[in-house]
Design a protein around this motif. Structure first.
Motif, PDB file in Angstrom:
ATOM      1  N   THR A   1       0.840  -1.192   0.000  1.00 43.53           N
ATOM      2  CA  THR A   1       0.000   0.000   0.000  1.00 43.53           C
ATOM      3  C   THR A   1       0.876   1.242   0.000  1.00 43.53           C
ATOM      4  O   THR A   1       1.968   1.250   0.596  1.00 43.53           O
ATOM      5  CB  THR A   1      -0.922   0.037   1.229  1.00 43.53           C
ATOM      6  OG1 THR A   1      -0.124   0.053   2.422  1.00 43.53           O
ATOM      7  CG2 THR A   1      -1.837  -1.176   1.261  1.00 43.53           C
TER       8      THR A   1
ATOM      9  N   GLY B   1     -11.037  -0.904  -8.772  1.00 41.99           N
ATOM     10  CA  GLY B   1     -10.149  -2.042  -8.545  1.00 41.99           C
ATOM     11  C   GLY B   1     -10.625  -3.298  -9.235  1.00 41.99           C
ATOM     12  O   GLY B   1     -11.665  -3.314  -9.906  1.00 41.99           O
TER      13      GLY B   1
ATOM     14  N   VAL C   1      -4.317  10.230  -3.590  1.00 42.45           N
ATOM     15  CA  VAL C   1      -4.431   8.909  -4.216  1.00 42.45           C
ATOM     16  C   VAL C   1      -3.817   7.849  -3.315  1.00 42.45           C
ATOM     17  O   VAL C   1      -2.711   8.014  -2.806  1.00 42.45           O
ATOM     18  CB  VAL C   1      -3.745   8.882  -5.594  1.00 42.45           C
ATOM     19  CG1 VAL C   1      -3.833   7.492  -6.215  1.00 42.45           C
ATOM     20  CG2 VAL C   1      -4.365   9.918  -6.520  1.00 42.45           C
ATOM     21  N   SER C   2      -4.553   6.751  -3.119  1.00 41.99           N
ATOM     22  CA  SER C   2      -4.047   5.599  -2.372  1.00 41.99           C
ATOM     23  C   SER C   2      -3.999   4.397  -3.296  1.00 41.99           C
ATOM     24  O   SER C   2      -4.985   4.100  -3.989  1.00 41.99           O
ATOM     25  CB  SER C   2      -4.939   5.294  -1.165  1.00 41.99           C
ATOM     26  OG  SER C   2      -4.950   6.374  -0.263  1.00 41.99           O
ATOM     27  N   LEU C   3      -2.866   3.705  -3.302  1.00 40.73           N
ATOM     28  CA  LEU C   3      -2.687   2.533  -4.144  1.00 40.73           C
ATOM     29  C   LEU C   3      -2.518   1.299  -3.268  1.00 40.73           C
ATOM     30  O   LEU C   3      -1.869   1.356  -2.222  1.00 40.73           O
ATOM     31  CB  LEU C   3      -1.452   2.685  -5.040  1.00 40.73           C
ATOM     32  CG  LEU C   3      -1.368   3.932  -5.927  1.00 40.73           C
ATOM     33  CD1 LEU C   3      -0.022   3.960  -6.650  1.00 40.73           C
ATOM     34  CD2 LEU C   3      -2.509   3.933  -6.930  1.00 40.73           C
TER      35      LEU C   3
ATOM     36  N   ILE D   1      -7.460   1.305  -6.257  1.00 40.91           N
ATOM     37  CA  ILE D   1      -6.993   2.688  -6.289  1.00 40.91           C
ATOM     38  C   ILE D   1      -8.109   3.573  -5.747  1.00 40.91           C
ATOM     39  O   ILE D   1      -9.244   3.518  -6.224  1.00 40.91           O
ATOM     40  CB  ILE D   1      -6.622   3.125  -7.717  1.00 40.91           C
ATOM     41  CG1 ILE D   1      -5.554   2.199  -8.307  1.00 40.91           C
ATOM     42  CG2 ILE D   1      -6.136   4.570  -7.729  1.00 40.91           C
ATOM     43  CD1 ILE D   1      -5.264   2.454  -9.770  1.00 40.91           C
TER      44      ILE D   1
ATOM     45  N   SER E   1     -13.297   5.055  -6.019  1.00 41.68           N
ATOM     46  CA  SER E   1     -12.481   3.843  -5.883  1.00 41.68           C
ATOM     47  C   SER E   1     -12.668   2.962  -7.099  1.00 41.68           C
ATOM     48  O   SER E   1     -13.775   2.841  -7.629  1.00 41.68           O
ATOM     49  CB  SER E   1     -12.867   3.059  -4.615  1.00 41.68           C
ATOM     50  OG  SER E   1     -12.623   3.818  -3.454  1.00 41.68           O
TER      51      SER E   1
ATOM     52  N   TYR F   1      -9.233   7.590  -4.823  1.00 39.61           N
ATOM     53  CA  TYR F   1      -8.925   8.995  -5.091  1.00 39.61           C
ATOM     54  C   TYR F   1      -9.891   9.864  -4.300  1.00 39.61           C
ATOM     55  O   TYR F   1     -11.109   9.805  -4.505  1.00 39.61           O
ATOM     56  CB  TYR F   1      -9.035   9.299  -6.584  1.00 39.61           C
ATOM     57  CG  TYR F   1      -8.795  10.750  -6.928  1.00 39.61           C
ATOM     58  CD1 TYR F   1      -7.601  11.374  -6.578  1.00 39.61           C
ATOM     59  CD2 TYR F   1      -9.770  11.497  -7.587  1.00 39.61           C
ATOM     60  CE1 TYR F   1      -7.373  12.708  -6.887  1.00 39.61           C
ATOM     61  CE2 TYR F   1      -9.552  12.838  -7.899  1.00 39.61           C
ATOM     62  CZ  TYR F   1      -8.353  13.440  -7.548  1.00 39.61           C
ATOM     63  OH  TYR F   1      -8.129  14.753  -7.837  1.00 39.61           O
TER      64      TYR F   1
ATOM     65  N   THR G   1      -5.950  -5.450  -7.077  1.00 37.56           N
ATOM     66  CA  THR G   1      -5.524  -4.070  -6.871  1.00 37.56           C
ATOM     67  C   THR G   1      -6.720  -3.187  -6.553  1.00 37.56           C
ATOM     68  O   THR G   1      -7.867  -3.524  -6.883  1.00 37.56           O
ATOM     69  CB  THR G   1      -4.805  -3.525  -8.121  1.00 37.56           C
ATOM     70  OG1 THR G   1      -4.274  -2.224  -7.839  1.00 37.56           O
ATOM     71  CG2 THR G   1      -5.771  -3.415  -9.298  1.00 37.56           C
TER      72      THR G   1
END
Length: 396
Positions: free
Chosen positions: A234, A285, A240-242, A272, A283, A274, A270
């Motif tokens: 993570t 994924g 932004v979070s990945l 992502i 979101s 925002y 995955t």
């Protein structure tokens, strides 16, 4: 048509009064008390109910509308020492479920019983618990996990032959989950620089809490010596979070018969996120899984062919509202008389968070199944099913 009518009606019921419905001050916290010498007891639980109307090919005695639900109760005993060492015993039980709400563990009353030792060097779990690959997996954001089309806990379509969920013939599940709640030993590292790794060893399909105590069911082609490796990462980049995950599992065919083999199963996922502002978050994924277990049944591992599952989802959250959509598809290569099976799924859901315990959801979902040989109960190698639903989970 019934599914569309229910979807429209429940949307009207939800959208109209939702903004005026304020239950934010009514919340229930998990019960917690101290027993013995600094040992903390925690009690928690979840329950959900769904009203639905389905539109699937008719059959004698088939009821295409109704309600479904389940309840889970959990208890935890734990103690934390001044050194930072933490020891706990965690349990999970399912006292109620109906024929359409059978979860990952096959309707077991005792779902999980396992011990946990947490130190600065990581966490060790021993007992009936989820495996490492399933625990760290990502499959994409959903409005509410029980009604996701991927690894669902609540289905709205009946098989007229059994009155159980029709999708049991092949359910989308894009997470490596081969060891289920079989007794195992797992290790999870601390998360360092955003990365975490984990591993599990499951000696057999036994569910007697203590690993190595039971070989599991006395059936042909049962799997043992199941190893799992998993990793997740993570990272936050401003708004932004990945997040990424991967899982891999292998096992040995303990009582091998011709045409069968040991298990190989892997998945990646995955998500992502925002954050536009304090109120709005987007979101996106997805996940992919591939296994040589036919329809992900680990006692039907063929020596040729694959079963796959793919999931793509997105949600938007604004204040107490969350809306999302999902797409899923999968395929299973048949052998030894088993047909090739394909499935496509789609759903759209709108949820309203009433408080930390309750979330009201309304939505629609569709499944399309096909097979290369034989027919479904409608006399065709293809079958399409739609459903509209109103879903209310309660979580403590």
């Amino acid at each position: 048509m019934k599914a569309c009518v229910l979807g429209a009606a429940t949307c009207a019921v939800l959208v109209g009064p939702a903004n005026a419905l304020d239950l934010s001050d009514w919340t229930v916290s998990p019960y917690e008390t101290t027993v013995g010498d600094n040992v903390v007891l925690k009690l928690r639980g979840t329950a959900y109910g769904s009203a639905y109307a389905a539109d699937q090919p008719d059959a004698p005695g088939l009821d295409q509308s109704g309600v479904t639900g389940a309840a889970v109760f959990g208890a935890e005993l734990g103690r934390t020492y001044d050194s930072g060492l933490s020891i706990s015993l965690k349990t999970s039980f399912q006292p109620y479920h109906d024929r359409l709400s059978i979860d990952n563990y096959g309707g077991d009353f005792v779902e999980k019983v396992y011990g946990v030792v947490q130190t600065g060097l990581g966490r060790v779990e021993i007992g009936n618990a989820d495996g490492a690959a399933y625990t760290l997996a990502l499959t994409g954001p959903v409005v509410e996990s029980d009604i996701s089309i991927d690894n669902t806990n609540a289905s709205f379509f009946k098989d007229p032959a059994t009155s159980q969920a029709f999708i049991n013939i092949f359910a989308l599940n894009s997470t490596t989950e081969t060891s289920l709640n079989y007794a195992k030993i797992s290790y999870y590292s601390p998360r360092l620089f955003g990365a975490q790794i984990a591993a599990s060893f499951t000696p057999s399909e036994g569910k007697d809490v203590v690993p190595f105590l039971d070989n599991g069911p006395d059936i042909a082609d049962r799997q043992n010596n199941m190893w799992e490796l998993a990793a997740s990462y993570t990272r936050d980049l401003g708004p932004v979070s990945l997040a990424f995950s991967g899982g891999w599992s292998v096992a040995h065919d303990d009582i091998k018969t011709p045409g069968h083999a040991g298990l190989t199963d892997w998945s990646v996922g995955t998500q992502i996120d925002y954050t536009l502002n304090d109120d709005v978050k987007l979101s996106l994924g997805g996940a992919h899984r591939r296994s040589n277990a036919y329809v992900f049944n680990i006692n039907q591992v063929f020596d040729g062919g694959q079963t796959t599952s793919n999931h793509l989802s997105a949600t938007v959250t604004t204040g107490p509202w969350i809306a999302g959509g999902e797409l899923g598809e999968g395929g299973a290569d048949g052998k030894l008389g088993a047909p090739d099976i394909g499935v496509h799924g789609a759903s759209a859901t709108v949820g309203y968070v009433l408080n930390s315990n309750l979330q009201l959801n309304v939505g629609w979902e569709r499944f399309l199944y096909k097979r290369d040989t034989g027919t479904f109960y409608n006399g065709s190698p293809h079958i399409t099913m739609d459903a509209g639903f109103l879903h209310l989970p309660f979580q403590i």
